[in-house]
Scaffold this active site. Structure first.
Site, PDB file in Angstrom:
ATOM      1  N   PHE A 150       0.805  -1.214   0.000  1.00  0.00           N
ATOM      2  CA  PHE A 150       0.000   0.000   0.000  1.00  0.00           C
ATOM      3  C   PHE A 150       0.841   1.270   0.000  1.00  0.00           C
ATOM      4  O   PHE A 150       0.376   2.330  -0.422  1.00  0.00           O
ATOM      5  CB  PHE A 150      -0.946   0.023   1.214  1.00  0.00           C
ATOM      6  CG  PHE A 150      -0.260   0.283   2.532  1.00  0.00           C
ATOM      7  CD1 PHE A 150       0.045   1.570   2.953  1.00  0.00           C
ATOM      8  CD2 PHE A 150       0.075  -0.773   3.375  1.00  0.00           C
ATOM      9  CE1 PHE A 150       0.680   1.805   4.164  1.00  0.00           C
ATOM     10  CE2 PHE A 150       0.705  -0.550   4.587  1.00  0.00           C
ATOM     11  CZ  PHE A 150       1.008   0.754   4.988  1.00  0.00           C
ATOM     12  N   GLU A 177      -5.284  -3.670  -1.684  1.00  0.00           N
ATOM     13  CA  GLU A 177      -6.701  -3.311  -1.673  1.00  0.00           C
ATOM     14  C   GLU A 177      -6.963  -2.008  -0.927  1.00  0.00           C
ATOM     15  O   GLU A 177      -8.066  -1.465  -0.990  1.00  0.00           O
ATOM     16  CB  GLU A 177      -7.539  -4.455  -1.083  1.00  0.00           C
ATOM     17  CG  GLU A 177      -7.169  -4.887   0.310  1.00  0.00           C
ATOM     18  CD  GLU A 177      -6.120  -5.987   0.339  1.00  0.00           C
ATOM     19  OE1 GLU A 177      -6.168  -6.807   1.273  1.00  0.00           O
ATOM     20  OE2 GLU A 177      -5.240  -6.019  -0.554  1.00  0.00           O
ATOM     21  N   CYS A 282       9.619   1.491   3.582  1.00  0.00           N
ATOM     22  CA  CYS A 282      10.528   0.427   4.015  1.00  0.00           C
ATOM     23  C   CYS A 282      11.947   0.939   4.162  1.00  0.00           C
ATOM     24  O   CYS A 282      12.793   0.271   4.756  1.00  0.00           O
ATOM     25  CB  CYS A 282      10.477  -0.755   3.056  1.00  0.00           C
ATOM     26  SG  CYS A 282      11.179  -0.408   1.424  1.00  0.00           S
TER      27      CYS A 282
END
Length: 497
Positions: A150, A177, A282
């Site tokens: 996401f 999603e 990240c």
């Protein structure tokens, strides 16, 4: 009635057969703005079948024609990237300037892939034996899957699909999603650029469709970015099914600040790397390791800069937007609670932020926590939010040991004016991407992105030459022609076709 975000198959939206959906929200207001289809196994198989059917023709398309499509896609993306950035902000929450930066970094991989004719050149040896020549070629795998997270709904997919498409593969993209609309925008742009139907497909959904991608025999490789537990699952499941896998996992990125560092520059870097995109990167720095007597001054300088940041709706003038969902916001806040209970000092508390946005937005401001120890969960776990922990050590060796004993090895940085210390650090640290006075050492597209240890499962990193090799297989041909002949007349200047 809210809009339904559907699949993309054979150059058009595809409703699918499943009646399951999930809400899509605007994180700055908390309002549900749409629903995303959660595909069934049957939906997944139809999308995969479309990619498989398109593969032979695309594989046999000349490099010249493939490159023309890539260049067209690049030009369209460059002209309309603000549209894509606005979509990202509306569903992810990051500020528009950050979303534009995401698109630009993804576009670098598109530009790298435009050079695919050079990247796919093989070797040739004439007369390896008497009248025998030997040469090497690289050929595409077939239909490939990209499962993206996401936090970068455009950039992370673009780490993979430009190279996959350029090398002659067909693609099934499974976006998160939580922010699925960017994937359909990209699919429409590929169609406008002239990509044949079925070469780029989008499969919306959750674990149901992921498992089908991991096990369906028509899918030849899987590229994944996400948390380490899921990366482990993806790697184990897909490799068991005989697929090639690159699974990029989680991170706990440290920045060492040595006593000789410029503390003002280091403090700027800690704020930029710790709180950009609300820490949902990240490559975010979440652990600042202060070496020696500088800790008090460094913490004060970070706090001074942090308190001046504006948290709010990403479409305005905020420095930092909301977190992606309420559940994620609450999870990140619980780590701040735990750190406080464990005895850490909350220097700047994002739980009390007054955000410029909707009252129901998923707000959590920049948080600075001092006197953190390795035993605390606020240090040991990947939080993925705007929380910067400061750990104090006495020596460089202690700082290095802290990093090297951590299970993650994605990114790290050192701040120093000592070239010898920097050189020693880059040699000794057990981390895949290293910054020297650079807080977020994300490589350029012609290098490859990826970590070590529990931050990567598989042998191949993303994009760069490793990406080209991942999406192709090598083949060596040994040939002898006993009676060569030529025929036909064409006086025109030779052209690529």
């Amino acid at each position: 009635m809210t809009a339904l975000v559907q699949h993309w198959r054979n150059g058009a939206v595809f409703a699918g057969t499943s009646d399951r959906t999930a809400p899509v929200s605007n994180p700055a207001t908390g309002a549900v703005t749409g629903q995303v289809a959660l595909g069934s196994v049957e939906d997944a198989r139809e999308v995969i079948a479309a990619a498989a059917a398109a593969f032979p023709a695309w594989r046999d398309t000349s490099l010249a024609k493939r490159t023309q499509v890539l260049f067209a896609f690049r030009e369209l993306l460059n002209a309309r990237k603000r549209e894509l950035a606005d979509i990202i902000t509306s569903e992810h929450g990051k500020v528009v300037s950050d979303a534009l930066g995401e698109v630009s970094r993804g576009q670098e991989v598109v530009e790298f892939a435009c050079g695919i004719p050079h990247l796919l050149k093989g070797g040739f040896t004439e007369s390896a034996s008497s009248k025998v020549d030997v040469y090497s070629i690289r050929q595409p795998l077939g239909p490939v899957a990209v499962i993206s997270p996401f936090n970068f709904p455009a950039m992370v997919p673009m780490w993979f699909f430009p190279i996959a498409i350029a090398t002659g593969n067909t693609v099934v993209l499974k976006p998160s999603e939580k922010d699925p609309s960017a994937s359909l925008w990209l699919a429409r742009l590929w169609k406008e650029a002239g990509l044949p139907d079925g070469v780029f497909n989008v499969l919306q959904g959750d674990k149901t469709v992921v498992d089908e991608l991991l096990t369906n025999p028509q899918i030849k490789s899987v590229s994944f970015v996400g948390s380490t537990p899921i990366a482990q699952y993806v790697y184990a499941t897909a490799t068991t099914a005989g697929k090639r896998v690159q699974a990029l996992g989680g991170a706990k990125n440290h920045a060492i600040v040595l006593p000789d560092a410029d503390l003002d520059l280091a403090a700027d870097a800690m704020v930029n790397a710790g709180f950009g995109s609300a820490g949902e990167r990240c490559m975010a720095i979440s652990a600042c390791v202060a070496v020696g007597p500088i800790a008090d001054d460094l913490v004060a300088k970070i706090a001074e800069r942090t308190t001046g940041l504006k948290t709010g709706d990403g479409t305005g003038d905020a420095d930092m937007g909301p977190l992606v969902t309420k559940a994620h916001r609450d999870r990140v806040a619980s780590y701040i609670d735990a750190g406080e209970a464990d005895g850490a000092k909350i220097v700047v508390d994002g739980r009390t932020v007054q955000a410029d946005g909707g009252e129901q937005g998923f707000w959590l401001g920049p948080t600075l926590i001092d006197q953190v120890t390795p035993q605390m969960s606020v240090y040991s776990d990947e939080i993925f939010g705007p929380v910067l922990s400061v750990l104090r050590v006495e020596t460089y060796d202690e700082a290095l040991e802290l990093i090297n004993t951590n299970p993650y090895g994605n990114g790290t940085a050192i701040f120093t004016n000592d070239g010898g210390a920097a050189r020693r650090f880059q040699n000794e640290v057990e981390v895949g991407m290293v910054g020297i006075n650079v807080p977020i050492p994300v490589p350029m597209a012609y290098y490859s992105f990826g970590g070590w240890k529990a931050s990567l499962f598989g042998d191949s990193h993303a994009h760069g030459t490793e990406g080209v090799h991942f999406f192709t297989r090598g083949k060596v041909v040994t040939q002898r022609w006993l009676d060569p002949s030529h025929g036909g007349l064409n006086l025109g200047f030779p052209q690529n076709q």
